[in-house]
Design a protein around this motif. Sequence first.
Motif, PDB file in Angstrom:
ATOM      1  N   GLU A 280       0.832  -1.201   0.000  1.00 27.32           N
ATOM      2  CA  GLU A 280       0.000   0.000   0.000  1.00 27.32           C
ATOM      3  C   GLU A 280       0.869   1.255   0.000  1.00 27.32           C
ATOM      4  O   GLU A 280       1.821   1.371   0.779  1.00 27.32           O
ATOM      5  N   ILE A 281       0.517   2.190  -0.859  1.00 25.71           N
ATOM      6  CA  ILE A 281       1.261   3.443  -1.020  1.00 25.71           C
ATOM      7  C   ILE A 281       0.396   4.591  -0.499  1.00 25.71           C
ATOM      8  O   ILE A 281      -0.788   4.677  -0.842  1.00 25.71           O
ATOM      9  N   ASP A 282       0.977   5.455   0.293  1.00 28.40           N
ATOM     10  CA  ASP A 282       0.266   6.674   0.705  1.00 28.40           C
ATOM     11  C   ASP A 282       0.505   7.745  -0.354  1.00 28.40           C
ATOM     12  O   ASP A 282       1.622   8.227  -0.518  1.00 28.40           O
ATOM     13  N   THR A 283      -0.549   8.073  -1.072  1.00 27.35           N
ATOM     14  CA  THR A 283      -0.409   9.108  -2.111  1.00 27.35           C
ATOM     15  C   THR A 283      -1.018  10.430  -1.653  1.00 27.35           C
ATOM     16  O   THR A 283      -1.357  11.277  -2.474  1.00 27.35           O
ATOM     17  N   GLY A 284      -1.178  10.577  -0.343  1.00 28.29           N
ATOM     18  CA  GLY A 284      -1.612  11.884   0.138  1.00 28.29           C
ATOM     19  C   GLY A 284      -2.749  11.869   1.144  1.00 28.29           C
ATOM     20  O   GLY A 284      -3.104  12.904   1.696  1.00 28.29           O
ATOM     21  N   LEU A 285      -3.354  10.686   1.402  1.00 22.52           N
ATOM     22  CA  LEU A 285      -4.488  10.639   2.323  1.00 22.52           C
ATOM     23  C   LEU A 285      -4.033  10.636   3.780  1.00 22.52           C
ATOM     24  O   LEU A 285      -4.830  10.880   4.687  1.00 22.52           O
TER      25      LEU A 285
ATOM     26  N   THR B 274      -3.212   2.007  -3.893  1.00 19.70           N
ATOM     27  CA  THR B 274      -3.404   3.202  -3.075  1.00 19.70           C
ATOM     28  C   THR B 274      -4.888   3.514  -2.992  1.00 19.70           C
ATOM     29  O   THR B 274      -5.698   3.025  -3.787  1.00 19.70           O
ATOM     30  N   TYR B 275      -5.222   4.299  -1.984  1.00 19.26           N
ATOM     31  CA  TYR B 275      -6.551   4.905  -1.960  1.00 19.26           C
ATOM     32  C   TYR B 275      -6.338   6.371  -1.631  1.00 19.26           C
ATOM     33  O   TYR B 275      -5.705   6.705  -0.640  1.00 19.26           O
ATOM     34  N   ARG B 276      -6.851   7.219  -2.467  1.00 17.19           N
ATOM     35  CA  ARG B 276      -6.661   8.635  -2.218  1.00 17.19           C
ATOM     36  C   ARG B 276      -7.951   9.422  -2.206  1.00 17.19           C
ATOM     37  O   ARG B 276      -8.106  10.394  -1.481  1.00 17.19           O
TER      38      ARG B 276
END
Lengths: 362, 362
Positions: free
Chosen positions: A128-133, A163-165
Motif C-alpha cells: 500500500e502506497i500513501d499518495t496523500g491521504l 493506493t486509496y486517495r
Amino acid sequence: MVETPYLLIDEAKMLQNIERMAAIAQKNGIQLRPHAKTHKIPAIAKRQLAAGASGITVAKVSEAEVMQAHGIDNIFIAYPLVVESKIERALQLAKRIKMIVAVDSLVGAQKLSEVAARNQQTLAVRLEIDTGLNRTGVGYQDAVALAQAIQQLDNLELTGIYTYRGALLDGAPTLDTAAAGREEGELMAKLAGDIRASGIHLQDVSVGSTPTAEFVAQVEGITEIRPGTYVFGDRMQAAFGVHSLAECAACVVVTVVSRPKADLVIVDGGSKTFATDVQPNTAPLHLKGFGAVCGHPEAVFERMTEEHGMIRIPAAADIAVGDQLEIIPNHICSTVNLHNFAILQRNEGLERVEIAARGKLD
Amino acid sequence: MVETPYLLIDEAKMLQNIERMAAIAQKNGIQLRPHAKTHKIPAIAKRQLAAGASGITVAKVSEAEVMQAHGIDNIFIAYPLVVESKIERALQLAKRIKMIVAVDSLVGAQKLSEVAARNQQTLAVRLEIDTGLNRTGVGYQDAVALAQAIQQLDNLELTGIYTYRGALLDGAPTLDTAAAGREEGELMAKLAGDIRASGIHLQDVSVGSTPTAEFVAQVEGITEIRPGTYVFGDRMQAAFGVHSLAECAACVVVTVVSRPKADLVIVDGGSKTFATDVQPNTAPLHLKGFGAVCGHPEAVFERMTEEHGMIRIPAAADIAVGDQLEIIPNHICSTVNLHNFAILQRNEGLERVEIAARGKLD
C-alpha cells in the motif's frame, strides 16, 4: 409490510450503476475489483463479478470470510494485517480461494512472512502506497526500498501496489475529480515503473475511488480500479458529479412521527439509521444537511439525535404525521453498516436481503 | 483471544455507576427509569432494576420486544408511535408487561386510541413536552390543551408527562448542567401543576439526562429521572463533569496497524467502530478528537475513515505496530450500536455478551 426505518435498494438502478463502471474498466482495458464495503451483500458482489469484475476488495478478514462462505473466490483484503491470528485466518482462506493481502511496513511484511512460512504457504501481497491521504500506506519516497525489502522475504509474493486517495489534490479535498484521478494514476504508474526498474516483477497497479475511477482508469500503466460506492451511489457522489440523485440506487425509508411546528418534521431515523461520518458543510462538497429528501428538494435534514431526524421544511409542505419519506444519505457505505437487512425492490416485487457482512469489524 | 476492534466493559466500574445513580434517585425519593439505549443488553438492564430502578426506557418497539423477551417487565417507549402496526406490537407487549407509550400530538393520540379500542385494551400514555430541544414533543404552551384532548379519548390513560432536554439553557448547549437541570425540572413541575389544575390526575413527571440527572432530581414535583449514558459513561459525560475518565466503564480496544510517520499511528477502528455523531470541536464541550486514548493523554484521535483511525501522537511515544490501545469514545451509546457483542471484564474473567437490542431500528 416493512416497518420503518429501513434501507431500500432499487435493483434496476443498481444494475445500471454496475454496468456503467464495468464499461469504464472494459473500455480502458483494465480490471475492476469493486470494494464490497458499500453493499456488504454477497449476492450483490456476485452481480458485480457477473458484470465483469475480476474479484472483490474488502477491508477486514471477517468480511473476506463472509464473502468466501457465500462463494466469492477472488478477494483482496486492502488492509494491513499485522496480528498473527488474522494472518492465520487469511492463510486459511488462501487455501480455498485466490487471496491477496495488503502490507505497508517492513514489520508487517516480516510478520506475514513468518506466519506464512510456519503454515508452509506463499501469500500474495500488495504494497500500500500513501499518495496523500495520510492514513495507512508507505510514504511514496520510501516505497521502492520497502518493495525491495519485501521481495527478499520468504513465503511472500509481491504482486502489486495499491493506493486509496479519493478526491484529493495537493493533499486537499477537491471537486476536480478528473485532475485528482489523473494525478493519482500518474503517481502510481511512475512508482510502478521505478519498482520494476529495481528488478521486481510487479503485476498490479491498483487505484481509485468512485469519483476518480473514470479518470484514473485512463492513465497509462494503471491495471485495476477499486471503486465501492458506485454500486448504489449517494448524495456525496452526486455532489461530485458521478451520477444524478435520481440514479442513486439506495435510500432509507422513514416515517414522519411528529410535526411539532409548521416548518419542522421529525422522522423515525437518526444517527442509528443514517451515518454521520460525512457531516454537512465540510469541504469540498458543503452538503446541506444529512441527506436528500426525495420529492422535497427544499427540505433540509438539519439535525439528528440517535432516533430522531429533524427536517426543516417549508411551512406549506404537504407532509403529515404518518407519511413515509425516502432519504438519500450523504454516505451510503457507513449507512448500510447500520442496517441488518435491506429491502431489494425488483421487478418481481420486494425481497428482504440480509446484509451478511455488516458489522464485521475484525 | 478476542480480535480487535472490540467493545470492552469493566463490570466493577459499571456496577459503581449503576449504584451512584440509584443513590441519587433514592436520596431524592424519586424513581429511576434508565434508558437502555446506552447498553442495549438485557442482563445490564436487569442489574439496573436490581439496584432499584422501577423500570426501563427504550426508544423503539423492537427494543421493547427484545427486553420483554429477556424478562424485563416494566418498559416505557419514550417515542411517539404513530403507525398502526407498531401500536399493535406495543399492545401485544402491554398484555404481558407494564407498558407505557409516548404521544406528542392529537393525531398520534387519536391513532393510539383507535387501535387500542379495536384491541379492547387501555394503553397508558405519557405526553412528551418540548422544553427546548426542538425535536418531538408538544410545544410547552400547547401542552395543557393537548393533555385535555387526550383525556377525552377512549382507551387511553394519560399517566404522566415527560421531556428530554439534555444540557441546554435558553435553547443553547451549556456546561452549566446544574442550572440546566434546575430549569428543566422547574418547567416540568410547573406544567404538571397546570395540567392537574385543569382536572387531570397526572402521576409521573419524568425528566432528565445523565448530565442533568443529579440536579433535576432535586426539583420539587419531579417524580422520575431517565438517564442512560451514566451506566458506562463516556468522554462527553466526563467533559460535563459527571465522572472522571477513569470511571468510564466501557472502551473500544483497537490494534495499531501502521505507524507511517513518527507522529501518526493508524488503528483498526474507524467510523464503523466509533460513533461520529458527537464531533470534535463542537459546543459546549469542544472535545479534541474522537476519543480519549487511555494512557496517552497527549494523543489526539484526529480523523477517521470507515476502517482507519488516525491518531496524532508525540514522536517519542512508545507505540508500535501490533500494540493494542484502549479508547474511550466521545459518545458511548451510538458506539455500542456499532458492535454486535461486548466483552465483559469480570472478576471471574472475560465473558462475551451479545448486544441483543443493537440495530433495532423499528
